[in-house]
Structure formats: C-alpha cells, structure tokens
Scaffold this active site. Sequence first.
Site, PDB file in Angstrom:
ATOM      1  N   ASP A 177      33.013  48.832  45.548  1.00 33.44           N
ATOM      2  CA  ASP A 177      34.323  49.443  45.324  1.00 33.44           C
ATOM      3  C   ASP A 177      34.316  50.356  44.098  1.00 33.44           C
ATOM      4  O   ASP A 177      35.369  50.650  43.530  1.00 33.44           O
ATOM      5  CB  ASP A 177      35.394  48.363  45.167  1.00 33.44           C
ATOM      6  CG  ASP A 177      35.104  47.419  44.012  1.00 33.44           C
ATOM      7  OD1 ASP A 177      33.989  47.480  43.464  1.00 33.44           O
ATOM      8  OD2 ASP A 177      35.991  46.619  43.655  1.00 33.44           O
ATOM      9  N   LYS A 210      39.413  36.450  33.888  1.00 26.81           N
ATOM     10  CA  LYS A 210      39.207  37.669  34.685  1.00 26.81           C
ATOM     11  C   LYS A 210      38.304  37.414  35.895  1.00 26.81           C
ATOM     12  O   LYS A 210      38.633  37.791  37.024  1.00 26.81           O
ATOM     13  CB  LYS A 210      38.606  38.774  33.810  1.00 26.81           C
ATOM     14  CG  LYS A 210      38.282  40.028  34.610  1.00 26.81           C
ATOM     15  CD  LYS A 210      37.618  41.109  33.767  1.00 26.81           C
ATOM     16  CE  LYS A 210      37.238  42.295  34.648  1.00 26.81           C
ATOM     17  NZ  LYS A 210      36.558  43.361  33.896  1.00 26.81           N
ATOM     18  N   ASP A 268      36.569  53.467  39.683  1.00 26.75           N
ATOM     19  CA  ASP A 268      36.491  52.047  40.042  1.00 26.75           C
ATOM     20  C   ASP A 268      37.837  51.555  40.550  1.00 26.75           C
ATOM     21  O   ASP A 268      38.884  51.851  39.969  1.00 26.75           O
ATOM     22  CB  ASP A 268      36.066  51.240  38.815  1.00 26.75           C
ATOM     23  CG  ASP A 268      35.427  49.916  39.197  1.00 26.75           C
ATOM     24  OD1 ASP A 268      35.522  49.544  40.376  1.00 26.75           O
ATOM     25  OD2 ASP A 268      34.842  49.257  38.330  1.00 26.75           O
TER      26      ASP A 268
END
Length: 1370
Positions: free
Chosen positions: A1283, A1123, A1054
């Site tokens: 991604d 986050k 990742d």
Amino acid sequence: MYRLLGANRAAAVQKALRGPPTAHPATTTTTTTVCCACGISPPNFVHYQQYYQMLYRRMPAAPATTTTTTRTQTTTPTQTDAVAQAKKKRLRKPRYAKYVELLEVTEQAISERRSRVKRLKSKKLADFIQKAQQQILERRAREDRKDKKSKGVLDLAQRQPVEYQKINMEALDGSVLESGIYDDRPMLFFGKDEYTKQVIANPEEVQNILKSFHNFRDIMESMENDQHEADYGLSSSSLSSAKVFPEEHEGLDPFEAIEPYINPLDKSNPSVPAVAMPNANAVTKKSKKRFKSKVHLNEEQERLAKQRALHINLNTYLNVCVSANMLNRALSTIIAYRGKVRKSTLPHFSEGLITIDLYNILLHGYAGKGSFDRSQEVFKLIEEDGLSFNEQTYAAIFECLGRLEPDEKNQQLISKYVSQAEKEGLSLSQIMDKSKFVADQRDIALDAIRRLRPDFKPVYVPPQLGYNNELLDHLNEHVLPAGAKEEPGKADYAIMNSKRGYTTAQLEQLAREQLKIELDGSITIKSIEKSKEFANYEKFRERLSDLEDTWRKQISAAIIRDLNTLRAQVRFKPHGFMNYYTYLKTLDASHFADILIKEVYKLAEGSETFSPTVGQLYKELGQKVQQRYQIEQKKHNGTLEKIGEIYSSYCELWDSGMSQDNSRQAWQRLVYEQRESGPSMDLAEVPWPSTVLIGVGRFLYNILMRDIKIDAHIMRQKSKAKAATQPQNMLPAFYTLFRNQGRFVKEEVKPHPVLSRLFRASRKQTLTFDSNLVPMLCPPQPWSTPHNGGYLLNKSELIRLPHQAIQQWDRIMTSNPQNLYPALDSLNQLASVPWRVNTQLLDVIVHVFQNGGDAKLDVPQPPSSLPPLPMLPAKDAEGNAASSAERAKEFRDKLGYRRKQAEMYSLWCDALYRLSLAQHYRDKVFWLPHNMDFRGRVYPVPPHLNHLGSDLARSMLIFDQAQPLGVDGFSWLKLHCINLTGLKKRDSVRERLLYAEEIMPDILDSADNPLTGRMWWAKSDEPWQTLACCMEIANVHRCPDPTAYLSRFPIHQDGSCNGLQHYAALGRDEAGARSVNLAPSAIPQDVYSAVAALVEKSRKTDAQNGLHVAEALAGFVRRKVIKQTVMTTVYGVTRYGARLQIARQLKDIDDFPKDWVWPASTYLTTKTFESLREMFTSTREIQDWFTECARLISGVCSQNVEWVTPLGLPVVQPYNRQEIKHSPRSGFRISANMPMDMYERPNILKQKNAFPPNFIHSLDSSHMMLTSLHCERQGITFVSVHDCFWTHANTVPELNRMCREQFVALHSQPILEQLSAFMRQTYSFRVNDFTNDGSVEDLSKRQLNRTLKQLPQKGNFDLRNVLDSVYFFS
C-alpha cells in the site's frame, strides 16, 4: 504359484533340504520327445511329478526304516530351526538400535529396555501364533461343512493337514542337480490339493508355466547382453519398424534396451505383469471398518485424492520416460495401470485416471522414432478404453507419419487420419492451432499434411489481447486486434515512456549475459565481509581445489555405481510401477556432480547455529535436479532458440518505442507472428511431485554422506614429499546429529570440523547464489499465461503456494484467460521498471557494516559482538553450592543467549547477502521479476536485493531512468524527507515544507558528513531512507536549475492505515472514513493517535477506580505503543499476538517498570480492541460477517473458502488439516500419494480467522493493480510496496489522482453483494438437501443459507469525497 531358483541358490537349497539319499525308480526313464515349442522334454515333467509326490505324499504309519524326518503343518519351530533362527536374530540388529542405545545413560537402563522389547516380542509372537492357528481351524471347519453339503462324507484322510517333508534333493534324478543344469530346472511349489490335481492332470497348464519361466529366464540372461531388444516378444511389425528406422534404438539406455517390448494386445502373454488385487474371498478378510480420517471427509474424497495424485504422478513419469528414451517402460506402466483400473472393485475408479493425454505423451515418443506400428497398437488400447482422439493425438499421428518415407502407403495413412479427424469435427487448422509442439514436431506434422494437401496453410486463432472487466474495459480502445496495423498519426505511444532509453544492441547483450547465468544455474560474487585471512591461504586454496577434483571423480563414480545398483533392483521388478531410476536417468553424471559440489560448498560454509535437516536436504537436492532437468529440456526441445528469436524482436520494440501495447500484448503478438514453425511457447512445465523430489534428493544425499571424504590431517603443514609418504586418514566429510526442534527431534547434517576449518582457511571471499535468486540483467519475459513469465529459462512460479494447494490452480486453469490479464499485466508493469543501486549511500552502509554494525541504525551486528554470559560459580563466598533455582535461571539464560546469537547471525547474513549483491550490481542496470501470493499481493522474485523489506533495503535502490524534477519536484522531495522522519505526522503539507526549510542546514550536514556530522538523519523513523533523501536534496540544492535536475530518486505515497480504509469504504462508515483520511480535512487524521486517546481515557477511569495496572501505565499510553496492534488488527492479529506486540514496545521504554510489562500488555490489548470496535462500528460488523461465513463454509460444507477478486483473480484459502507423514528412508518405488487441499478437510480455525484479512488483502492488491495499469497507460513510472506507491518526483500529482480515482471506481462496485452472490451459488444448500428433522446438521445448513444472505448494514459516507482528500495517500 511357482518360484524360480537360481544356480547360485542350489547349494543353499541342498543344504537346507536335508535327508538321506534314496533311489527312485522313475529316474531311469529317458526320452527325447519334445511336447511343445518351449523345448522342455517329458522326462523333466516327470521330475516335477516326482517332486510333487515327495512333497505332498501322505505319511505312512511311521515304519522303523524311515529316515526322513517330517513334521505336521504348525507354526511351532523344531529345535534345529529354533537354533538357526536364533543365530540369524543375533546377526540382525534393529534399525535404530544404535541411536536408541546412545540415548541411554546406564547399562541397567539398556538392559531394562532390551528385556522389555523381548517380552513384547514374545507376547506378540504368541498372539500371532494363536490367531493364525485359530484362523486355520476356522477355515478347515468351513471347508468341511461345504464339502459335506456337496459331496457327502469325505474320506478322513483327505481332511488331514498336509505334511511337509524335508526333502533330500539327491532323492531326485541326479541329472537335475548337475552343475550348470540346475538353472534350467525350475522348482514348482503348489498350494491347494484340488488345484494341484488339475495342474498335474493337464500337462498344457504346466507347459504354460514352464514357458513363462523360460521367458523370464531369457530376460535375466540378456541383462549382460544389452543389444537384443528385438529378440524378446517383439511383433514382426515392430521388428520391421526397427529395421527401417535403426535410429530408434540409438542412444537407448541399457536398461531400456534390454527391457522386453510388451505387446499390449497379446492377452495370453504371461510376461505382462498383472497388478495384484485383493482377494475378496480370502480367509483373513476383515469386516469393513468405519471410515476414520482426520484429513479426508469420506471414502469418496480419499479415493478422488488418490486417483488425482496417481494421475499427476503418471503424467510426470510418462513425460520423463519419453525424454529419457525409455518408451517400453512408459508403455508397460500404462498397461499395468489399465489392468488395475479394469480389475478395480471401486466405483468410478477408471474415470479420470487413464486419459487420452497420457496416451498422447507415449504417442509423441513413438512419433519421434517414426514407429507407427507401435502407435497403431496404442490406438487399439485407446479404443478399448473408450477414449476419443483429440487434437494432440492427431498431431502425434501426423508427426509420426511425417517421419516415414513418403510412399503410397504413407499417403493412404495420412489420408485416412485426415478424413477421420474431419469426421470427428476437427479441422487440420484446429489440430495445428490447439496442439502443443516441441523441437521440430510442428514442421514434421505440417510436412506430412502437405504431402496430401500441398497448399495447406494452417490458420491460427489470434490471441485475445484486451480485457474482459468492467473496471478496465475502457483501456481496450488502445488495443488493436492481432495482425492489424496501426493507422499513422493516431497512435498513442505514451505506454512506452517508462521503457525507453535502451538500444537493441544493449538489450540483446544484456539478454546474452542473463542467459549465460541461467544456463550456469548460479552466479558467484565477491563478498563484502571483512575477515582475517590465514597466513598460508594460497596453500589451503590449492588443497581445496585438489580436493574438489577428487570429489568430482568420486561423485561421478558413485553416481554410476548407485545407478547400476538401482537398475539391477528395478530390473527384477514388474514393469508396471514408477521408480526413481527413470528420473535419475534424465541427467548425466556430470550434472549430478555439479549439484553435489555446490551443495558441499554451501554446507561447509554454513553456520554453527543452523544446519539443514535431512528432509530439507532431500527436497533441496531434488529441486536442484528438477531445475537442471527443465533447463536441459529447453535446450534440447528448441525452446531456448525460439525464446532468443522472440526476445530479439521484443528488444527492437523497446528500442523503437513505437507501440501501444503493454508488455504482455507485445509478447503475445510476437509469439503469434512466429507460430508458423518451431516449438510452442505456451508449454506448461510438468513439476515433479514432492515424493519424487524427496526420492531423487535421497539418492544424492546418500552419495554426499557416504562417498565424499576428507583427510583428517589435511590442515597439517607438510611438504609434498612427506605428504605422499604418509598414509591418509580419510573420514566422511559430513555427519548427522539429532537436535530438538519444538516437539520433534530432527536429524541435521553438519560438516566435519576439519572441512569447516579448511574452508575458513582457504576462504575466497565469495558468495554463490542460484540464478533464480538474483535480479535479471535484462527485462523479464512478460507473463502471458499462468506458466510462462519471469526469468528467460528458469521456472518462475506465478503464485506462491504450498505444494498441496491444487484447488486454486484448478480454478485458474479453468477460468477465462482474459480474467487473468489484469493481474498478469500488473506483474509485467512492475517487472518492467529498471533499477540501479544508490552507490553514494551504499558506501556509507558498507562502511558501518564492516566496522561491526550498529543496532541503533538497524545495521546488523555479528554474533561475536554479543558479550559473553557470566558464569555461575560452583560455590558462593560462603561455600554454598548454587541452588536449583539459580541453575535453572542459568540454563534459561543460556537458551536465551543461543537464541539471540542465532537471531543475530541470521540478520547479519541477510545484510551480508544484500550488501554484497548491491556491491556486485553497483554499476549495472537490473530488473526485478515479480509474482504474487494466493491473495494477489505482489512480491519481487529475487529475495535478497529488492525494494521490499526493511528501511535499509528500501534505501539502497533508485530508478535507472532519470527524469527532470519540474516545477514542483523539489517540493515533493523535501516533503518526502519530512514524511520519512515521522516528526510531523499531524501537520499539514504547508507546515511540513516550512519545517524542511528550517532544518535545511541539518539536511545538508547529514548529506555531507553522514557519520561524522550532527547525524540529524539518525533520529528519523526511517534513518537510511532519510539519509538517501538528504543526499538527493543536497544535490538538487546545489544545482543551478533545480527544475532541470535529472532525478532517479523514488518518492513514496503511503496509504493511511490502508486496511481500515478498505473496511470503511466497504461499509460506507462515515466516522471510520474520517479517521483514516477518506474524507477531506485541513490536517491529516491519525487513527493511531485517536485510538491511543480513547485508550488513555478509559485508563484514567480505571485508575480512579483503583486499578493498579492502570495506575502503572500513567504516561505510557503512547501512539507508538499501540500503533502496530491497530495496524494489524484489520489483518487478523490475535489477542495473543497483539499482547506480544505491545509488550515489545513497553520493554523498549526505559522508564517503564519491567515487572509490569506482561500485566500492562494484557490490559492494553483489551482496551485497544474495545476502542477499535467503538470507533469502527461498520468495520466490526463486516469483519464478524466474514468470520461467520468462513466458519460455516468450512465447518458445515467442509470446503475451503474461495472467492474472485474484482479484477477476476480466483482465490482459494489453502488451509487444511495435515497429518505429519514421515518420508520413507529407503526403497526405489515412487509413492503415488500426495496431499491435496481440494480433497481434504479444511482447518476451520485458520479458515475463519484468515478470511477477513485475506479478503481485504485481495482488495488492496486489486486497488494497486488498477493504479499500476492506469499509470502504465499514461507512461508514468510506478512501483508498489503493497500500500505504498513509488514514482518520480515530477509525476507524483498524476499518481495521486489515479490512485484516488481507482479507489473510488473499485469501491463503487457492489463488492459485498457480489461476494454474497458468489458464496450463495457455490456453497448454499438446495431445498432437497434439507432433512427437516430438526437435527443439528439440518439446522446448520439453514443457518449457512441465512448467513450468506445477511449482508451487513452500510453507512452514508459518499465515496466521491476521496477524490478531494489530500491525505488519503500522502
């Protein structure tokens, strides 16, 4: 003008035109002389003269003996007329009166509304009368002034208003009104006196009018006789053609058979409809209004949009006409729009509307019938329009000549057109190569050419197989030209590694199963839902089955009935307009019945909280019809058979593994090898416009609502004998209701409660999915062009775009095909990966789901698990009624409760579909076709079962191919498990592996007792993926030789806040690069923790200064809270969206005071944004430059922002101003208007806010595609979730190396410089565009030119550091 009165109107006319019978001396005149071929005798002409004189004769001085009542021309009705009008008005109700009245609460309100409407009507009527009278007076004054100038003073009588009389028809010759003869006597109504005198004085003019009447009369009378097309206006050549080829008329639709053939070259034919154009000299002509539009920039853009929309509609309509065997209608449509083009006063209207491509469609239709005479008439139209033949035109000519007998004349014609083509620079090989063929067209055309040149063999241009991109050109060394053979011993077949393991027989059997599903259009599977069955469910199932048979018969009858009605409506209209009838004739009634029955089941099994709106249902039904039409076309035009032949060869290639080609290159070679015969494989399917889809869907919707009924007593338990004697209470099976959706009130469709109960009682525990919503049982067809790929028969969209986004498709179609190969090949690589279901984990998930779900484990719970709301008592203990504040709170709570219920049901259904499909495919291998969005981000096409989505969705799928773990595979497996938990994000790889050994007992316990053990896995960030990994680790741990263990488990790598990684690389931002792991480090850098630390530092300072919200947040500024905001900032999250994200996280913290949630979320949002701008200075500058460029491009140039990705994919942002337009509720005529982004004003706010994240998304997709293509070339299994890259455990090191190399290669390109150069070339203003007057517009243009050149400053970060960064992707 004239008007035809039918026999059925004679009585009404006699009744309306009242008056005492009077004898007329002219009625005694008799003769049998015929003046012309029309068959009308002079006495009839005398009758028209008599009628004219009676209608327009001047009034005498009102003698006492006159009994005929007259009135001057006025808009004031007489008493008799007023009474008649009042009766009519009472009978006619307003369209939505019933609905509006239902909304009224009291009779007084209804009465007030009605009186307001009456007053409004009266006022409008008075204004209209006054305006009309004023216009009449002004017109007469102008005419008087004009006449005085030209002729002097006119007689006063000639300027008197014309007086109309109520004529007693018996005053005419009685023979005119005799039974059965009235139809033959048309009534002619004339307008101005001067024109009338000219007509009366010129019998030929009247005879032309009468002749046209007889032409129309013949058409109408022939509608009951569907056999004689050749009797109505066909030229002798056409008749001879019909005699030679009787099959031309076989299978014709009755509507087409009776439609007269219109000779396009007969200018005098009065039956050719003329398109009505506005009269520039009309009395009521208004002055030209100032152009006002919220959508279009100017009149030119609006005109271009309408012209483009009309061309798209014409192209679709003509294709459908040809496929429905309605060639005359296609011809008349072209002729009508030719007339419109020729008569148009708009500049350049004809450019781009009537093109040679439209004529080619019609020519291929005539060629299929072998009707060369009609084709020649079309050639003359093409010549008149100044168009040139292209390759497709000559292909149609040769096909047509190939279907004729090979006599001497045929040879001469072939020779003539071969010579003509060669004179125009078109060789025969070029014609065969560039033309598109279906069915046997190619073989017939070749046969025609070989009659003249027996040895002719077409030379087809081989496809370009390699890349034309600096980043991928080195891969071309493995690609051989089409037709070349490989040299033995030098070939590298590694690219086939990820495709091996399947025999030809297996793949062909899987392909047959897949074709069956796609031909059926849907698949029915068993549901995993646990529900109680009714005691007598078998009886209810039987009743439902009988009901379905009844519905099917009723639907078929209703389809035929409504089509006949629609045909009758269309018949009497001019031929030159597009209608829905033609589209509806493309399928049989049985196909429509299948579509509606499936929709009935879908609606009846729907939820209580959601129902489709009427508009959604229109479009959905229209799309189902279009999909079925496309599949039927592929069955009939030979595409299905050709795909089967090529796919069989493709399966052999997979079996042998002896190829250096990727999927696209292999498919292109096979297509090229089989180009000698059969249909073309690069046909672009012509999608139906949205207006057509809605119109077709509305047709089926009316049948659904009107003809599908259910017995209200069907649920009663009764014997068959008793049921047969009792009368049925048939009610509509569906009804509509109105529900608020935001600012709008939408009409929704709901099933009758009895129908819902019947379906629940007879539930068969099955789910039905469309065939294009489920995985494929065989490898997908590779994308070789933008139109062909994905499912074998079902249409797959390459790019997910809204229907109005035309501009990006234009850019794709005009670009070099080689520029699209990288994107297409990446989609093909991802789609070629075979999958299977992790059955060990699936059983655990299904068990939890069937036992009520679990919110903590993210398994959705059913809405029934939601506890009921407490009821507000009518009075409290003291006897006081509830206050208004309490009632308002109760209302808000109810709304929230319903919203929560709807949300829970939606999530529960999503899990039900996903788990049921997983259960269905549990023992099967399957593939996931892919497509992409407009930025290039890729997605699996099947929405329910795929590896994209939540933790639960990702956990259920594993690779079908197993590979040995190797030396380091087990370590990667353990490291992956720890990464999923999120417990060691700041620790090194070595510390994570040590931690995995420490908790091995917990891992094994989780695998052995997932729901009854210590459940260590449930505390993970990604619990279900962690459990799946624990099960795999347990299997490997107990294996005698872990290195030889065959693992199917995917390992994830990742990216570390990938969006910020791309920003840091673009700006060479050293500090930013370190924070997102672009630079090597001993331990991973966590950007979220770094931002949280900056926010906490600022919070402490504010708390010391006495800020209360900062004091309330003490101890709560955590990594998890900010986050999501940090992650999405780079993707364009707004402050409002960030505030919602942070508020959601604060609510989940039990200790945080709930009263401070909103103030604290506002405070933290501001601090987070400030900290990010402080950390990523270069990122901020680049983002600001992107935003400013997009603002000026969309605001000053009024254009959409577009760019080209580093891999060559054109991207256009499809954000435009859209006016809300309600679809028409009735009518059978197609509206040619449709929204198109390239001609509309851009939405400036969306354009500027979306450009930075969209450009970064296009970069991360380019990086993914580069990694994908290099992994495929090395034979490595590769899958991506944006991604996050997946591969087998033994190939993780190779994936990491290629991922880093391609990131460096991508950002070594001058990306920002190339973007700036492209935008300057596309949007910059030239020197002569400036006015130099200091105006705002001039200054804005100069600012745009400056901004596009002003690139942001870059830092000094060395990109090669990425190659050594362990935690770049980890």
